[in-house]
Design an enzyme around this catalytic site. Structure first.
Site, PDB file in Angstrom:
ATOM      1  N   HIS A 107      33.642  31.347  29.957  1.00 26.44           N
ATOM      2  CA  HIS A 107      32.292  31.502  29.627  1.00 26.44           C
ATOM      3  C   HIS A 107      32.252  32.728  31.195  1.00 26.44           C
ATOM      4  O   HIS A 107      30.669  31.825  32.204  1.00 26.44           O
ATOM      5  CB  HIS A 107      32.145  30.226  30.154  1.00 26.44           C
ATOM      6  CG  HIS A 107      30.131  29.564  29.617  1.00 26.44           C
ATOM      7  ND1 HIS A 107      29.217  30.677  30.053  1.00 26.44           N
ATOM      8  CD2 HIS A 107      29.715  28.677  28.745  1.00 26.44           C
ATOM      9  CE1 HIS A 107      28.458  30.297  29.851  1.00 26.44           C
ATOM     10  NE2 HIS A 107      28.452  29.143  28.913  1.00 26.44           N
ATOM     11  N   GLU A 147      32.066  36.872  26.693  1.00 29.71           N
ATOM     12  CA  GLU A 147      33.504  35.345  26.969  1.00 29.71           C
ATOM     13  C   GLU A 147      34.200  34.918  25.868  1.00 29.71           C
ATOM     14  O   GLU A 147      33.700  35.279  24.772  1.00 29.71           O
ATOM     15  CB  GLU A 147      32.402  34.002  26.645  1.00 29.71           C
ATOM     16  CG  GLU A 147      30.661  33.929  27.741  1.00 29.71           C
ATOM     17  CD  GLU A 147      30.345  32.311  27.011  1.00 29.71           C
ATOM     18  OE1 GLU A 147      30.511  30.927  26.607  1.00 29.71           O
ATOM     19  OE2 GLU A 147      29.069  32.588  27.668  1.00 29.71           O
TER      20      GLU A 147
HETATM   21  O1  TA6 Z   1      27.875  30.820  25.756  1.00 28.44           O
HETATM   22  C1  TA6 Z   1      26.907  30.752  25.941  1.00 28.44           C
HETATM   23  C2  TA6 Z   1      26.195  29.169  25.336  1.00 28.44           C
HETATM   24  O2  TA6 Z   1      26.693  28.573  24.384  1.00 28.44           O
HETATM   25  C3  TA6 Z   1      24.393  29.347  25.540  1.00 28.44           C
HETATM   26  O3  TA6 Z   1      24.603  28.274  24.484  1.00 28.44           O
HETATM   27  C4  TA6 Z   1      23.730  28.454  26.493  1.00 28.44           C
HETATM   28  O4  TA6 Z   1      22.995  27.125  26.169  1.00 28.44           O
HETATM   29  C5  TA6 Z   1      25.052  28.299  27.411  1.00 28.44           C
HETATM   30  O5  TA6 Z   1      26.369  28.188  27.360  1.00 28.44           O
HETATM   31  C6  TA6 Z   1      25.284  27.890  28.940  1.00 28.44           C
HETATM   32  O6  TA6 Z   1      25.185  26.775  28.824  1.00 28.44           O
HETATM   33  P1  TA6 Z   1      24.923  25.464  29.748  1.00 28.44           P
HETATM   34  O7  TA6 Z   1      25.284  23.995  29.198  1.00 28.44           O
HETATM   35  O8  TA6 Z   1      25.802  25.774  30.788  1.00 28.44           O
HETATM   36  O9  TA6 Z   1      23.784  25.494  29.893  1.00 28.44           O
END
Ligand code: TA6
Length: 332
Positions: free
Chosen positions: A203, A306
């Site tokens: 991420h 990502e």
């Molecule tokens: O990677 C994008 C995502 O899946 C979005 O949908 C958003 O929610 C983000 O990750 C952040 O997630 P988190 O659980 O770290 O707040």
């Protein structure tokens, strides 16, 4: 006798002097203990950071560096030889172990996104909130080009079994190469006979000048299909991207691009781009900017690009899955 051995053998033997592995992985070891067992002067050092969390600092001979927290196996910094930071750490990031570290490269495993109904897993899985152990450090992957390296491990525990009933071993190998940061995730099914399915993502938060500017854009995804998660993350809509580049000024952007090419580039607004390049195990590329759901000083400062495998991979018992991501900067 040694001097009569062929050169490659002598080189490999020399490299071993910079290779540290312990018989026992240390999940809750202090930075001092880890320096004793795994430190490599000039290449790999362990430090205690914010909230008492321990991280490995990799330092390349060319001046670049990276930090890898044992909590979540989260890469929290990647600096170029100039000292410029490539990754982004959110101002709301907490370092007390109560939440995943918000920023850098949190690792999503064994799910990506929200859990399915009835699952005890949390969004993006437990890997980013677990304490990983140090398996090995290396100062000289290739003796001609010293490449500081740390390998972290997470395996089945009571806590993981309580939310995900499978035996597994996950390894994250982080290598600071001359011009890039290489991240390799390996997942092993350690069940006696049952297959399991998992999803995963790196991420990656990347710093940009201003996400609202047209100069900040992602290229390399034109013509790909994507799941648009904005209307409802649990019921994404399948679309196709025909735009030359993805930009971020208009509103929340949360897309899972499917079966993507090996490389996407994020133009960061300075005349440079950050390339996120991956091997075929990572099938998808997620692009996310939260827009005004976060404070302006935060959402304008980063875009996530990502490497991901969002559709569950089924791994038979005893089998491994591995995939690699490389993050590097290119001048446009
Ligand atoms: O990677 C994008 C995502 O899946 C979005 O949908 C958003 O929610 C983000 O990750 C952040 O997630 P988190 O659980 O770290 O707040």
């Amino acid at each position: 006798m040694l001097s009569q051995l062929p050169l490659p053998f002598t080189r490999a033997a020399a490299a071993c002097r910079h290779h540290r592995s312990a018989t026992r992985a240390c999940a809750s070891a202090s930075a001092d203990e880890l320096n004793t067992t795994h430190g490599i002067p000039g290449s790999v050092a362990f430090e205690t950071g914010l909230g008492g969390l321990v991280f490995a600092r990799l330092t390349h001979a060319n001046g670049s560096s990276a930090e890898v927290h044992l909590f979540g196996a989260t890469v929290t910094s990647f600096k170029l030889p100039s000292g410029d930071e490539v990754l982004y750490r959110r101002p709301d990031a907490v370092f007390d172990g109560s939440k995943p570290i918000a920023g850098g490269v949190p690792l999503c495993f064994p799910i990506f996104g929200p859990p399915t109904p009835g699952s005890l897993l949390k969004q993006h899985g437990f890997a980013r909130q677990s304490l990983w152990s140090v398996v090995r450090t290396t100062g000289d992957v290739n003796p001609d080009y010293p490449e500081p390296h740390v390998c972290l491990k997470l395996e089945t525990s009571e806590a993981t079994r309580a939310v995900w009933p499978h035996a597994f071993v996950a390894l994250l190998q982080v290598t600071l190469r001359r011009d890039r940061l290489k991240l390799e995730l390996q997942v092993q099914n350690a069940n006696a006979s049952e297959p399991f399915s998992f999803a995963a993502a790196m991420h990656t938060y990347i710093e940009v000048t201003d996400a609202a500017s047209a100069a900040v854009r992602v290229t390399g995804l034109r013509g790909c299909s994507y799941l648009d998660k904005v209307p409802d993350p649990k019921a994404p809509v399948l679309k196709r991207d025909e735009a030359e580049a993805v930009t971020f000024g208009a509103g929340l952007l949360d897309r899972v691009y499917l079966d993507t090419p090996a490389e996407a580039q994020l133009e960061v607004g300075t005349g440079a781009a950050v390339a996120v390049e991956h091997t075929s195990g990572w099938k998808d590329t997620v692009v996310w900017n939260p827009h005004t759901t976060l404070q302006p000083e935060c959402w304008r400062s980063f875009v996530c690009v990502e490497s991901a495998v969002t559709r569950p991979v089924t791994l038979p018992a005893g089998y491994d899955w591995a995939a690699e991501t490389n993050i590097y900067v290119v001048d446009l």
